[in-house]
Scaffold this motif. Structure first.
Motif, PDB file in Angstrom:
ATOM      1  N   ILE A 156      23.939  43.190 102.552  1.00 43.62           N
ATOM      2  CA  ILE A 156      24.411  42.174 101.612  1.00 43.62           C
ATOM      3  C   ILE A 156      23.251  41.319 101.086  1.00 43.62           C
ATOM      4  O   ILE A 156      23.443  40.489 100.210  1.00 43.62           O
ATOM      5  CB  ILE A 156      25.490  41.264 102.239  1.00 43.62           C
ATOM      6  N   LEU A 157      22.048  41.545 101.614  1.00 41.15           N
ATOM      7  CA  LEU A 157      20.856  40.832 101.156  1.00 41.15           C
ATOM      8  C   LEU A 157      19.765  41.848 100.807  1.00 41.15           C
ATOM      9  O   LEU A 157      19.621  42.873 101.477  1.00 41.15           O
ATOM     10  CB  LEU A 157      20.334  39.887 102.235  1.00 41.15           C
ATOM     11  N   GLY A 158      19.014  41.550  99.749  1.00 42.56           N
ATOM     12  CA  GLY A 158      17.914  42.416  99.356  1.00 42.56           C
ATOM     13  C   GLY A 158      18.349  43.707  98.687  1.00 42.56           C
ATOM     14  O   GLY A 158      17.560  44.649  98.581  1.00 42.56           O
ATOM     15  N   VAL A 159      19.580  43.761  98.234  1.00 39.28           N
ATOM     16  CA  VAL A 159      20.107  44.994  97.647  1.00 39.28           C
ATOM     17  C   VAL A 159      19.651  45.148  96.201  1.00 39.28           C
ATOM     18  O   VAL A 159      19.201  44.191  95.568  1.00 39.28           O
ATOM     19  CB  VAL A 159      21.645  45.019  97.722  1.00 39.28           C
ATOM     20  N   SER A 160      19.785  46.357  95.689  1.00 41.79           N
ATOM     21  CA  SER A 160      19.510  46.612  94.281  1.00 41.79           C
ATOM     22  C   SER A 160      20.583  47.553  93.748  1.00 41.79           C
ATOM     23  O   SER A 160      21.348  48.121  94.535  1.00 41.79           O
ATOM     24  CB  SER A 160      18.119  47.241  94.105  1.00 41.79           C
ATOM     25  N   PRO A 161      20.683  47.748  92.423  1.00 40.95           N
ATOM     26  CA  PRO A 161      21.655  48.709  91.891  1.00 40.95           C
ATOM     27  C   PRO A 161      21.389  50.147  92.337  1.00 40.95           C
ATOM     28  O   PRO A 161      22.225  51.021  92.122  1.00 40.95           O
ATOM     29  CB  PRO A 161      21.477  48.572  90.371  1.00 40.95           C
ATOM     30  N   HIS A 162      20.231  50.364  92.997  1.00 44.31           N
ATOM     31  CA  HIS A 162      19.843  51.718  93.385  1.00 44.31           C
ATOM     32  C   HIS A 162      19.976  51.975  94.876  1.00 44.31           C
ATOM     33  O   HIS A 162      19.905  53.127  95.304  1.00 44.31           O
ATOM     34  CB  HIS A 162      18.402  51.990  92.950  1.00 44.31           C
ATOM     35  N   CYS A 163      20.164  50.926  95.691  1.00 37.61           N
ATOM     36  CA  CYS A 163      20.217  51.134  97.146  1.00 37.61           C
ATOM     37  C   CYS A 163      20.720  49.881  97.851  1.00 37.61           C
ATOM     38  O   CYS A 163      20.292  48.762  97.532  1.00 37.61           O
ATOM     39  CB  CYS A 163      18.837  51.502  97.676  1.00 37.61           C
ATOM     40  N   ILE A 164      21.614  50.094  98.832  1.00 34.34           N
ATOM     41  CA  ILE A 164      22.112  48.984  99.654  1.00 34.34           C
ATOM     42  C   ILE A 164      21.994  49.335 101.144  1.00 34.34           C
ATOM     43  O   ILE A 164      22.686  48.759 101.987  1.00 34.34           O
ATOM     44  CB  ILE A 164      23.570  48.622  99.308  1.00 34.34           C
ATOM     45  N   ALA A 165      21.103  50.258 101.482  1.00 35.86           N
ATOM     46  CA  ALA A 165      20.955  50.701 102.866  1.00 35.86           C
ATOM     47  C   ALA A 165      20.245  49.648 103.708  1.00 35.86           C
ATOM     48  O   ALA A 165      19.331  48.954 103.239  1.00 35.86           O
ATOM     49  CB  ALA A 165      20.178  52.014 102.923  1.00 35.86           C
ATOM     50  N   PRO A 202      14.160  47.587  98.013  1.00 35.78           N
ATOM     51  CA  PRO A 202      14.404  48.855  97.313  1.00 35.78           C
ATOM     52  C   PRO A 202      14.101  48.805  95.828  1.00 35.78           C
ATOM     53  O   PRO A 202      13.490  49.733  95.294  1.00 35.78           O
ATOM     54  CB  PRO A 202      15.882  49.139  97.591  1.00 35.78           C
ATOM     55  N   GLY A 203      14.526  47.731  95.142  1.00 40.00           N
ATOM     56  CA  GLY A 203      14.272  47.642  93.712  1.00 40.00           C
ATOM     57  C   GLY A 203      14.623  48.925  92.987  1.00 40.00           C
ATOM     58  O   GLY A 203      15.684  49.506  93.201  1.00 40.00           O
ATOM     59  N   ASP A 204      13.698  49.397  92.148  1.00 40.15           N
ATOM     60  CA  ASP A 204      13.893  50.657  91.417  1.00 40.15           C
ATOM     61  C   ASP A 204      13.343  51.867  92.175  1.00 40.15           C
ATOM     62  O   ASP A 204      13.485  53.002  91.710  1.00 40.15           O
ATOM     63  CB  ASP A 204      13.198  50.588  90.050  1.00 40.15           C
ATOM     64  N   THR A 205      12.702  51.619  93.327  1.00 38.91           N
ATOM     65  CA  THR A 205      12.070  52.719  94.077  1.00 38.91           C
ATOM     66  C   THR A 205      12.501  52.656  95.546  1.00 38.91           C
ATOM     67  O   THR A 205      11.675  52.398  96.430  1.00 38.91           O
ATOM     68  CB  THR A 205      10.539  52.643  93.976  1.00 38.91           C
ATOM     69  N   PRO A 206      13.769  52.882  95.845  1.00 38.49           N
ATOM     70  CA  PRO A 206      14.224  52.774  97.237  1.00 38.49           C
ATOM     71  C   PRO A 206      13.592  53.792  98.170  1.00 38.49           C
ATOM     72  O   PRO A 206      13.626  53.613  99.399  1.00 38.49           O
ATOM     73  CB  PRO A 206      15.740  52.991  97.132  1.00 38.49           C
TER      74      PRO A 206
END
Length: 332
Positions: A156-165, A202-206
């Motif tokens: 729930i923290l540090g997530v991006s549209p590309h990764c929530i692991a 993760p940003g755009d490069t998870p």
């Protein structure tokens, strides 16, 4: 598991040279170092990791724990988790680390797992570990089905549209609260990286999880000299009492002075894409007398930018209670 070449490195430079031949596409995925192998071998069996070469580093002289001339604790990358957890100086001066290590995995796995390997532990997201599913971390650009799918255990923290692991490690959370430094040797020589800078969002490069480059080898972890009056505690909340990953965990390191919190370092696990240091919560705590109201304010600061998914909104309340209880324990 696909076929691979296996070699044994007799010294650090030989290991670096072997790793330096790796592709840069996924931080050296063509060559992998193996020590305990508690993560790597699992992922190779699942066909998630497919290295062309595996380099055994168990014979390198990196299995000792020493106190440096300036009072820091120097932990070799090959020190086993089980041994590190019960060292008297760790139990005495860095209790949060001992507690975090003992909360992780099982006794058998702790006997094999190493300090360096734990730092590089991969996520337990079910989509990452299932090659029949898309996963941006495993195959960049393929998508993140967890965002619309099963995400109860995810971030729930540090997530991006590309990764929530989530980062699955307990040790990493404690090392973050202790402000550890990671010492790395590579093709360009040796460098020291504060743990806050070691893990990447993760940003755009998870698929790029750390600052490690092909040929890089973690050699040591350095912990700051212990300070008088400092207490620490690790609290892990999970679905069952053992052999389970955190839904939320808190590593807190606090220095008390005249009944007030003179200094605080807060890191959370189980709720973020990397071990989550909260400078906002630390600022709330500094200079305050311990109280439920102060702890609640700190938790609110930590979670202010949280982005819960469809199934893990409960982590907001769980993380709040986890931090409050850990702070209550350490300041009692």
């Amino acid at each position: 598991m696909q076929p691979f070449a296996f070699s044994r490195a007799s010294d650090i430079q030989q290991a670096i040279q072997a790793g330096a031949h790796a592709s840069t596409a996924q931080q050296g995925a063509e060559v992998r170092y193996v020590a305990g192998g508690t993560t790597l071998v699992d992922l190779m069996k699942l066909d998630v990791e497919r290295p062309a070469q595996v380099v055994d580093i168990n014979h390198l002289p990196l299995d000792r724990v020493e106190t440096t001339a300036d009072g820091r604790l120097k932990i070799g990358a090959l020190v086993r988790n089980a041994d590190l957890a019960v060292l008297p100086e760790v139990e005495r001066n860095y209790a949060v680390l001992s507690q975090a290590l003992l909360a992780g995995a099982s006794g058998q796995l702790r006997n094999m797992a190493t300090t360096g390997g734990n730092l590089l532990q991969r996520t337990r997201c079910v989509y990452f570990r299932d090659t029949a599913s898309a996963c941006n971390k495993r195959e960049p650009g393929s998508g993140c089905p967890a965002i619309e799918g099963y995400n109860r255990n995810l971030a729930i923290l540090g997530v991006s549209p590309h990764c929530i692991a989530t980062n699955p490690s307990d040790m990493n959370v404690a090392l973050t609260a202790l402000e550890a430094t990671i010492v790395i040797q590579g093709r360009k020589g040796e460098r020291s990286v504060p743990i806050d800078e070691f893990f990447l969002l993760p940003g755009d490069t998870p698929q790029v999880e750390t600052v490690m480059e092909p040929g890089d080898l973690i050699t040591y972890v350095l912990l700051p000299k212990p300070q008088a009056g400092t207490r620490s505690h690790y609290l892990k909340l999970r679905d069952r009492a053992s052999y389970e990953f955190a839904l939320a965990s808190a590593a807190v390191v606090v220095t008390m002075q005249d009944g007030k919190i003179a200094n605080a370092r807060i890191a959370m696990g189980g709720i973020a894409t990397r071990p989550w240091r909260s400078h906002e919560a630390e600022r709330v705590l500094t200079g305050q007398a311990p109280s439920p109201a102060v702890f609640e304010h700190a938790a609110q600061a930590l979670l202010a930018n949280a982005k819960p998914q469809s199934q893990n909104g409960f982590k907001l309340e769980l993380a709040r209670r986890c931090l409050a209880h850990a702070l209550t324990q350490v300041t009692a």
